[in-house]
Design a protein around this motif. Structure first.
Motif, short mmCIF file in Angstrom:
data_model
loop_
_atom_site.label_atom_id
_atom_site.label_comp_id
_atom_site.label_asym_id
_atom_site.label_seq_id
_atom_site.Cartn_x
_atom_site.Cartn_y
_atom_site.Cartn_z
N PHE A 118 42.25 -24.86 -2.47
CA PHE A 118 41.15 -25.64 -3.04
C PHE A 118 40.40 -26.41 -1.98
O PHE A 118 39.18 -26.51 -2.02
N SER A 119 41.10 -26.96 -1.03
CA SER A 119 40.45 -27.82 -0.03
C SER A 119 39.52 -27.05 0.90
O SER A 119 38.76 -27.66 1.64
N THR A 120 39.56 -25.74 0.87
CA THR A 120 38.67 -24.95 1.72
C THR A 120 37.39 -24.52 0.99
O THR A 120 36.52 -23.89 1.58
N TYR A 121 37.28 -24.87 -0.29
CA TYR A 121 36.13 -24.49 -1.09
C TYR A 121 35.15 -25.65 -1.23
O TYR A 121 35.55 -26.80 -1.38
N SER A 122 33.89 -25.33 -1.19
CA SER A 122 32.91 -26.29 -1.66
C SER A 122 32.77 -26.11 -3.17
O SER A 122 33.07 -25.04 -3.69
N MET A 123 32.36 -27.17 -3.85
CA MET A 123 32.35 -27.18 -5.31
C MET A 123 31.00 -27.64 -5.84
O MET A 123 30.30 -28.43 -5.20
N GLY A 124 30.67 -27.14 -7.03
CA GLY A 124 29.41 -27.54 -7.63
C GLY A 124 29.54 -27.75 -9.12
O GLY A 124 30.46 -27.21 -9.76
N TRP A 125 28.63 -28.53 -9.65
CA TRP A 125 28.48 -28.70 -11.10
C TRP A 125 27.11 -28.16 -11.49
O TRP A 125 26.11 -28.44 -10.80
N PHE A 126 27.09 -27.43 -12.57
CA PHE A 126 25.85 -26.86 -13.11
C PHE A 126 25.81 -27.14 -14.60
O PHE A 126 26.83 -27.46 -15.21
N ARG A 127 24.63 -27.03 -15.19
CA ARG A 127 24.53 -27.22 -16.63
C ARG A 127 23.53 -26.24 -17.22
O ARG A 127 22.63 -25.75 -16.53
N GLN A 128 23.72 -25.98 -18.51
CA GLN A 128 22.82 -25.08 -19.21
C GLN A 128 22.58 -25.62 -20.60
O GLN A 128 23.52 -25.77 -21.40
N ALA A 129 21.32 -25.92 -20.87
CA ALA A 129 20.92 -26.37 -22.19
C ALA A 129 20.49 -25.17 -23.02
O ALA A 129 20.12 -24.13 -22.47
N PRO A 130 20.53 -25.29 -24.34
CA PRO A 130 20.14 -24.16 -25.19
C PRO A 130 18.74 -23.65 -24.88
O PRO A 130 17.80 -24.45 -24.76
N GLY A 131 18.61 -22.35 -24.70
CA GLY A 131 17.32 -21.75 -24.43
C GLY A 131 16.81 -21.91 -23.01
O GLY A 131 15.69 -21.51 -22.70
#
Length: 123
Positions: A28-41
């Motif tokens: 895990f410590s070798t990965y970069s991480m992201g948050w994404f979101r998706q709204a309806p449509g």
């Protein structure tokens, strides 16, 4: 890498939530991480990203100053603290891992995705 997001829910505008994303695996410590979101449509959009060490973070303009991404490599977990929530923040939030230490904002550049958690902000 398997990812599991949690912490979503229903909150009033102006409130706060903290999302967590637990990752399996010893790298895990070798990965970069992201948050994404998706709204309806709507298409999935970038929210925040963090480099492997946590030393670099990136935010979408729409959340800058309100959201904070962080990580705890000892716990294989990345967090998204969301403050001053707005109705337009309502979406399914997903975490993603990239097998490169440098973080990025591009959806196609992430290799692993977890199931999302619903965030609903009422007005």
């Amino acid at each position: 890498v398997q990812l599991q997001a949690s912490g979503g829910g229903l909150v009033q505008a102006g409130g706060s939530l903290r999302l967590s994303c637990a990752a399996s695996g010893r790298t895990f410590s070798t990965y970069s991480m992201g948050w994404f979101r998706q709204a309806p449509g709507k298409e999935r959009e970038f929210v925040a990203a963090i480099s492997w060490s946590g030393g670099s973070t990136y935010y979408a303009d729409s959340v800058k100053g309100r959201f904070t991404i962080s990580r705890d490599n000892a716990k294989n977990t990345v967090y998204l603290q969301m403050n001053s929530l707005k109705p337009e923040d309502t979406a399914v939030y997903s975490c993603a891992a990239r097998s490169v230490r440098i973080a990025t904002m591009g959806v196609p550049e992430y290799d692993y995705w977890g199931q999302g958690t619903q965030v609903t902000v009422s007005s």
